[in-house]
Motif scaffolding. Structure first.
Motif, PDB file in Angstrom:
ATOM      1  N   UNK A  57      -4.515  -7.102   4.043  1.00 55.35           N
ATOM      2  CA  UNK A  57      -5.214  -7.449   5.751  1.00 55.35           C
ATOM      3  C   UNK A  57      -3.168  -7.718   6.069  1.00 55.35           C
ATOM      4  N   UNK A  58      -2.817  -8.220   5.161  1.00 59.94           N
ATOM      5  CA  UNK A  58      -0.820  -8.054   5.207  1.00 59.94           C
ATOM      6  C   UNK A  58       0.248  -6.555   5.592  1.00 59.94           C
ATOM      7  N   UNK A  59      -0.140  -6.222   5.112  1.00 62.75           N
ATOM      8  CA  UNK A  59       1.134  -4.882   5.326  1.00 62.75           C
ATOM      9  C   UNK A  59       0.518  -4.082   5.912  1.00 62.75           C
ATOM     10  N   UNK A  60       1.205  -3.176   6.874  1.00 76.94           N
ATOM     11  CA  UNK A  60       0.204  -2.166   7.842  1.00 76.94           C
ATOM     12  C   UNK A  60      -0.344  -1.314   7.220  1.00 76.94           C
ATOM     13  N   UNK A  61      -1.685  -0.409   8.015  1.00 79.67           N
ATOM     14  CA  UNK A  61      -2.034   0.521   7.031  1.00 79.67           C
ATOM     15  C   UNK A  61      -1.278   1.504   7.237  1.00 79.67           C
ATOM     16  N   UNK A  62      -0.766   2.118   7.688  1.00 78.51           N
ATOM     17  CA  UNK A  62       0.061   3.072   7.581  1.00 78.51           C
ATOM     18  C   UNK A  62       1.122   2.378   7.268  1.00 78.51           C
ATOM     19  N   UNK A  63       1.574   1.793   6.381  1.00 80.75           N
ATOM     20  CA  UNK A  63       2.244   2.055   4.310  1.00 80.75           C
ATOM     21  C   UNK A  63       1.047   2.016   3.308  1.00 80.75           C
TER      22      UNK A  63
END
Length: 232
Positions: A9-15
């Motif tokens: 839930x921290x990093x952007x989903x696209x990454x």
């Protein structure tokens, strides 16, 4: 910085989705490359994976990040790029089950470790003919950790750029925002240099031990085992 304990839930989903997809593709490719490996190669892979897991299970807190010694460089030298990637994937998955990082970053962690491992062996082979195995392993380990660390810094910087409001209340997100200021140079890079030095010392010691007892495990020119001293 070659393995970060970033929760889900921290990093952007696209990454992390892109990382997971690429990881699965690379895993399938490496499985194809190693499809003819025999029991001995699989046993060595399992042993190295167990050692790698034991080392990485001991985190070293660096600000909001938990740095782990990885042995990714020595594992890459001893196994080669494809088997080392498989080992790195299994280890990062087990660590996620142990609560060291979320499942969404398993793909990214495996890719970063795998790229570092793939860097190590060519560096070692380039040096093995002119230097002792321990020195070549230490240099290869340093190169491996540097590549992995630079890749992680790039990924974190990209994540901050894609999501400026990323997890504002989480300590990891607060550390990620450091990348937008001078703290990266003032604090993170010196700590990174110390960590790479420690990792290189581990690689040096491992190669020196193997050169004495199992030189056949080291790639490149064969180094005869050093005879043990005998009592007169």
């Amino acid at each position: 910085m070659s393995h970060l304990h970033i929760p889900d839930g921290v990093l952007p989903p696209i990454v992390w989705i892109t990382g997971l997809v690429v990881c699965v593709l690379v895993l399938g490719w490496t499985s194809f490359l190693t499809r003819h490996d025999g029991p001995q190669a699989i046993a060595l892979r399992s042993a190295m994976g167990g050692i790698m897991l034991a080392v990485m299970a001991i985190p070293m807190p660096i600000t909001a990040f938990d740095y782990c010694m990885t042995l990714a460089g020595p594992v890459g030298v001893l196994l080669g790029a494809a088997p080392a990637f498989q080992v790195g994937f299994v280890v990062t998955l087990i660590l996620a089950l142990m609560g060291q990082g979320g499942f969404t970053v398993v793909g990214l962690n495996a890719l970063v470790l795998g790229l570092g491992s793939a860097t190590a062996r060519p560096v070692y082979l380039a040096l093995a003919g002119r230097h002792k195995p321990a020195a070549a392993m230490a240099t290869a380990t340093a190169a491996s950790q540097l590549v992995s660390s630079l890749l992680w810094i790039a990924l974190l910087w990209l994540s901050v750029g894609l999501s400026p409001e990323i997890g504002r209340e989480h300590e990891t997100a607060e550390a990620l925002r450091w990348l937008q200021g001078g703290t990266l140079l003032a604090v993170l890079l010196p700590m990174l240099a110390i960590a790479i030095g420690i990792e290189s010392l581990l690689g040096y010691g491992l190669a020196r031990f193997l050169a004495r007892v199992r030189p056949d495990l080291l790639p490149g020119p064969r180094v005869p085992a050093q005879p043990e001293a005998t009592n007169a």
